[in-house]
Every structure is written in C-alpha cells, then in structure tokens.
Write a protein that holds these residues in place. Structure first.
Motif, PDB file in Angstrom:
ATOM      1  N   MET A 144      13.898  45.084 -50.574  1.00 54.38           N
ATOM      2  CA  MET A 144      13.643  43.935 -51.422  1.00 54.38           C
ATOM      3  C   MET A 144      14.566  44.009 -52.636  1.00 54.38           C
ATOM      4  SD  MET A 144       9.979  42.770 -52.833  1.00 54.38           S
ATOM      5  CE  MET A 144       9.812  41.529 -54.046  1.00 54.38           C
ATOM      6  N   ASN A 145      15.251  42.927 -52.932  1.00 52.89           N
ATOM      7  CA  ASN A 145      16.192  42.875 -54.046  1.00 52.89           C
ATOM      8  C   ASN A 145      15.480  42.546 -55.349  1.00 52.89           C
ATOM      9  OD1 ASN A 145      18.323  43.358 -52.329  1.00 52.89           O
ATOM     10  ND2 ASN A 145      18.749  41.190 -51.998  1.00 52.89           N
TER      11      ASN A 145
ATOM     12  N   ASP B 132      15.108  40.611 -58.686  1.00 52.24           N
ATOM     13  CA  ASP B 132      15.470  39.286 -59.176  1.00 52.24           C
ATOM     14  C   ASP B 132      15.903  39.417 -60.635  1.00 52.24           C
ATOM     15  OD1 ASP B 132      15.650  36.642 -59.966  1.00 52.24           O
ATOM     16  OD2 ASP B 132      13.805  36.027 -58.973  1.00 52.24           O
ATOM     17  N   PRO B 133      17.177  39.111 -60.968  1.00 52.51           N
ATOM     18  CA  PRO B 133      17.651  39.252 -62.348  1.00 52.51           C
ATOM     19  C   PRO B 133      16.913  38.345 -63.337  1.00 52.51           C
ATOM     20  CG  PRO B 133      19.304  38.159 -60.998  1.00 52.51           C
ATOM     21  CD  PRO B 133      18.210  38.620 -60.076  1.00 52.51           C
ATOM     22  N   LEU B 134      16.180  37.366 -62.828  1.00 58.43           N
ATOM     23  CA  LEU B 134      15.378  36.512 -63.703  1.00 58.43           C
ATOM     24  C   LEU B 134      14.429  37.358 -64.540  1.00 58.43           C
ATOM     25  CD1 LEU B 134      14.170  33.696 -64.561  1.00 58.43           C
ATOM     26  CD2 LEU B 134      12.574  33.992 -62.651  1.00 58.43           C
ATOM     27  N   TYR B 135      13.841  38.392 -63.957  1.00 58.94           N
ATOM     28  CA  TYR B 135      12.846  39.199 -64.663  1.00 58.94           C
ATOM     29  C   TYR B 135      13.451  39.933 -65.864  1.00 58.94           C
ATOM     30  CZ  TYR B 135      10.211  38.215 -60.456  1.00 58.94           C
ATOM     31  OH  TYR B 135       9.587  37.578 -59.416  1.00 58.94           O
ATOM     32  N   ALA B 136      14.644  40.479 -65.694  1.00 63.47           N
ATOM     33  CA  ALA B 136      15.303  41.173 -66.811  1.00 63.47           C
ATOM     34  C   ALA B 136      15.646  40.177 -67.918  1.00 63.47           C
ATOM     35  CB  ALA B 136      16.562  41.877 -66.328  1.00 63.47           C
ATOM     36  N   PHE B 137      16.110  38.989 -67.529  1.00 58.87           N
ATOM     37  CA  PHE B 137      16.446  37.962 -68.519  1.00 58.87           C
ATOM     38  C   PHE B 137      15.206  37.531 -69.294  1.00 58.87           C
ATOM     39  CE2 PHE B 137      16.711  33.470 -69.675  1.00 58.87           C
ATOM     40  CZ  PHE B 137      17.817  33.490 -70.522  1.00 58.87           C
TER      41      PHE B 137
END
Length: 194
Positions: free
Chosen positions: A1-2, A4-9
């Motif tokens: 499972m990759n 999601d860079p949304l969470y870091a942002f």
C-alpha cells in the motif's frame, strides 16, 4: 500500500500555528484539557466539512465571486479580531470568570467557515493532491484526512496548553502569555487578505 502524500501535506498545514492552534492552546491553558474537548471536536468536524466542500468545488465558486469573497474576508477578519480582543481581556489569570467559557462544539464548527488558514490548505489540497476520484469520493477523502489528522493536532495543542497552566501560575507570566496569544491571533486576521 502506497503512502498518500496528502496526509503529510495536511499534517504540516494544520500543525503549524494559525487561529485554531492559538485558540486551542490558550483554551487548554485557561479552561483545562477536559473543558476544551467540545472545542477540539468542533474544530475537527468543521475542518472536515470545509475541506470536503472544497472537493466539490465550493472554494473555486467562492473565488469566482469577488464581492462575496471580499464580504466573507471582512467577516472573517472581524471575527478573528473580536476573539483576539476577548483573549486579551482574559489576562487576569488562569481561573476563568463565571461568564467566560471555552468554545462550544457548534461555535468551533462554524469558525472553520471563516478560518482563512483552513480554506487555503483545503483548496491547495483539493487542487494539488487530487487523485482523479469522483467528486463525492474526493470530498470524502479530503474530509476524512483533514478531520482525522486535525483531531490529533488539536488534542496535542490543547494538552500542551493545559500543561502551561502550572508554569504560568504567576500573574505576570500569565498576562504575558495571554497577551502574546491574543496578539498572534490578531495578526492571523491579516491572513484573510493574502
């Protein structure tokens, strides 16, 4: 499972100081962790709703109506300045007066509608981190990411504020802390017009 860079942002955007962080830290110090929990839950819910709406394009609609956008900015700046004034007046000590109280759940939800930082982060997330889902799926993705992450951010800052109460037992230190919080909140009103 990759990942999601949304969470870091979202984490970086919400954890940094802004109106919610300032208000929750001050409320934790003034009223304690437990009494501030409705405020915490209201912020998490309100941020989730606001960010979900950007997934439906509400932010883009607001930007396309300059007169409405300007009116909302004036209301937002006035509300933030009023809250800063109330915070500044609370410099008498950590024990709140009988008529003074933390935000309610509903007040915290409604504040997100005029919180410029939330709108900016939500619009950036919806345009920069969209993954091609349907509008409903994208709204759910944004809403749950913002709400879930912000709940933990809010709990952290409220707890940090509650720990400060013991350190600020001396009236002079309390006044200085609350004055700084009030000035930081007042300065955040300028973000509305950026």
């Amino acid at each position: 499972m990759n990942f999601d860079p949304l969470y870091a942002f979202v984490f970086a955007g919400l954890f940094s100081p802004g109106p919610n962080v300032i208000l929750l830290t001050a409320s934790g110090a003034r009223f304690g962790f437990r009494r501030t929990l409705p405020h915490v839950l209201g912020v998490a819910a309100g941020v989730g709703i606001t960010s979900a709406l950007t997934g439906f394009g509400v932010g883009a609609v607001l930007l396309s109506l300059p007169a409405l956008t300007f009116a909302l900015k004036i209301i937002a700046a006035a509300w933030i300045l009023w809250m800063a004034w109330k915070l500044f007046r609370s410099t008498r000590g950590p024990q709140a007066e009988g008529r003074d109280r933390p935000f309610t759940f509903i007040e915290a939800v409604l504040f997100q509608w005029v919180n410029p930082k939330i709108w900016v982060i939500a619009m950036a997330a919806s345009s920069g981190y969209a993954i091609g889902l349907t509008p409903v799926q994208e709204a759910l993705r944004l809403g749950t990411a913002f709400s879930g992450i912000n709940l933990f951010v809010c709990l952290f800052w409220t707890f940090a504020g509650s720990l400060l109460t013991a350190l600020l037992a001396e009236p002079r230190l309390w006044r200085a802390f609350m004055s700084v919080m009030a000035l930081a909140l007042a300065a955040s009103a300028a973000m509305v017009f950026l």
